[in-house]
Enzyme design. Structure first.
Site, PDB file in Angstrom:
ATOM      1  CE  LYS A 106      -7.466   0.407   3.665  1.00 48.54           C
ATOM      2  NZ  LYS A 106      -7.018  -0.931   3.666  1.00 48.54           N
ATOM      3  CD  GLU A 182       4.956   8.624   0.827  1.00 52.39           C
ATOM      4  OE1 GLU A 182       5.608   7.998  -0.647  1.00 52.39           O
ATOM      5  OE2 GLU A 182       5.054   8.201   1.407  1.00 52.39           O
ATOM      6  CB  CYS A 216       7.681   5.778  -1.528  1.00 54.79           C
ATOM      7  SG  CYS A 216       6.416   4.635  -1.130  1.00 54.79           S
ATOM      8  CD  GLU A 313       5.333   3.785  -6.561  1.00 57.26           C
ATOM      9  OE1 GLU A 313       6.116   4.437  -5.941  1.00 57.26           O
ATOM     10  OE2 GLU A 313       4.689   3.729  -6.886  1.00 57.26           O
TER      11      GLU A 313
END
Length: 424
Positions: A106, A182, A216, A313
């Site tokens: 997906k 992750e 990331c 983040e």
């Protein structure tokens, strides 16, 4: 078949690079030079491993013969993010295919186009129907369905910590499928005062602003020893001001638009948080142009560990610069101690970096930082043979390397009695 798919990707590099640039605002030149060829390399690496999956012969203590088999885990649900649509597709698909698994991929709803094209190329490469499947949809529907499905045997996900939690809960509530995650990062880069200033500025800038900060492992917390702090700040500001922001198809452009309006607004809101909390905005912080989701490379200083821009983040072109002190009377050890403590002061643990010429500093700090990757005198130095993943709330499991292959394999033990064995 995997080798053939790699060939087809290289033959269609222009079209695929254009799809990722159109969909995600990524620089066309970098997609063409790095992301798309990297996908072909990843496929070939794992294709080479497909016939080297072996179990072990066991030396058992009783009159028994034992060995292990490594078998495909089954159907894999792969939910991938929008920042690196091609890289993430094959980071998951290549080892799963090599292990003998089938996949339901997906892609992110923001960047579905290249994934659909890869499904088309897979068919041309001879991969049978039903082996590599692309299902488009939103996370709360398609992603949730994959996570909770009783016939999916494993889920692998790259994305936010918040969504990772939901996937784990759905996996636990359904068939207890294993999950590899992750997740987010707030990665520290420690620059010691023996560093080469120009090299350090290049590494720090690229580590944060590559792919418009939508990465990331972005080195969003930069800790600089006070002896070189002022010089480094000056060079980073110069680099930010020299950055050309604009059309990702223009080869002169260094930074394209943020992926979508939601991400664009989120980044601007974090910049406002930083200003309100008392951080000093050195450069950037504004929307570029009258239309599109373009943001100037943004650098804050006078930042502390309690500020939102240091803890959360941002996933955009926003760097926090901090200073750590030299402690002359105790030598370099106390200096390292302070830097390590501040680097580890985060709920995340995905990546980190160290810039120093001192081997003892590099060794000590790399063993002390709680992160899945430590880059010494470099940053974002990825390789298909090097495992990549996080500590703490950055998730668990590894992509790349043979460690990734093992995530898609079950270990089965086979035991037979041996009567009157001379070895018993």
């Amino acid at each position: 078949m995997m080798m053939k798919l790699a060939d087809l990707i290289e033959e269609n590099v222009e079209e695929i690079a254009a799809l990722d640039a159109v969909n995600g605002g990524k620089l066309f030149t970098l997609c063409k030079a790095i992301d798309i060829p990297g996908a072909a390399r990843t496929l070939r690496y794992y294709a080479g491993a497909a016939d080297k999956i072996h179990g072990t012969v066991l030396k058992m203590s009783k009159g028994l013969q034992g060995y292990t088999l490594r078998e495909p885990i089954g159907v894999v649900g792969s939910i991938i993010p929008w920042n690196f649509p091609t890289t993430m597709f094959f980071m998951k698909a290549a080892p799963a295919l090599a292990a003998g698994c089938t996949l339901v991929v997906k892609p992110a709803e923001q960047t579905p186009l290249s994934a659909l094209y890869y499904a088309h190329l897979a068919k041309l490469a001879g991969i049978p129907d039903g082996v590599l499947n692309v299902v488009n949809g939103f996370g709360e529907t398609a992603g949730a369905a994959i996570s909770a499905h009783m016939d999916i045997d494993k889920v692998t996900f790259t994305g936010s910590t918040e969504v990772g939690r939901k996937i784990m809960a759905a996996a636990a509530a359904s068939n207890l499928k294993p999950v590899s995650l992750e997740l987010g990062g707030k990665s520290p880069l420690l620059i010691f005062d023996d560093a080469d200033i120009d090299q350090a500025a290049d590494i720090a800038f690229r580590g944060m602003f590559y792919n418009k900060g939508e990465i990331c492992v972005a080195s969003s917390r930069v800790y600089v020893q006070e002896g070189i702090y002022e010089k480094l700040v000056k060079k980073l500001v110069e680099k930010a001001k020299a950055t050309v922001v604009g059309d990702p198809f223009d080869p002169q452009v260094n930074q394209g638009p943020q992926t979508d309006k939601k991400q664009f607004e989120k980044i601007l809101s974090y910049i406002e948080h930083g200003k309100r909390e008392g951080a000093t905005l050195l450069t950037g912080g504004k929307h570029v142009g009258q239309k599109g989701y373009y943001i100037e490379p943004t650098i804050f200083t006078d930042v502390n560990e309690d500020m939102i821009i240091t803890k959360e983040e941002i996933f955009g072109p926003v760097m926090s610069l901090m200073k750590f002190n030299m402690v002359i009377e105790m030598g370099f050890f106390r200096t390292m101690e302070e830097a390590i403590k501040r680097a580890n002061n985060t709920t995340y643990g995905l990546a980190s970096g160290i810039i120093t010429k001192n081997l003892n500093v590099a060794n000590t700090v790399s063993r002390s930082i709680r992160a899945g990757v430590v880059w010494i005198n470099c940053y974002t130095a990825f390789d298909v043979d090097c495992p990549y993943g996080g500590y703490k709330m950055s998730g668990f499991g590894r992509d790349f390397g043979l460690d990734a292959l093992n995530q898609y394999l079950q270990i089965k033990s086979v035991v037979t009695p041996i009567h009157d064995s001379p070895w018993h």
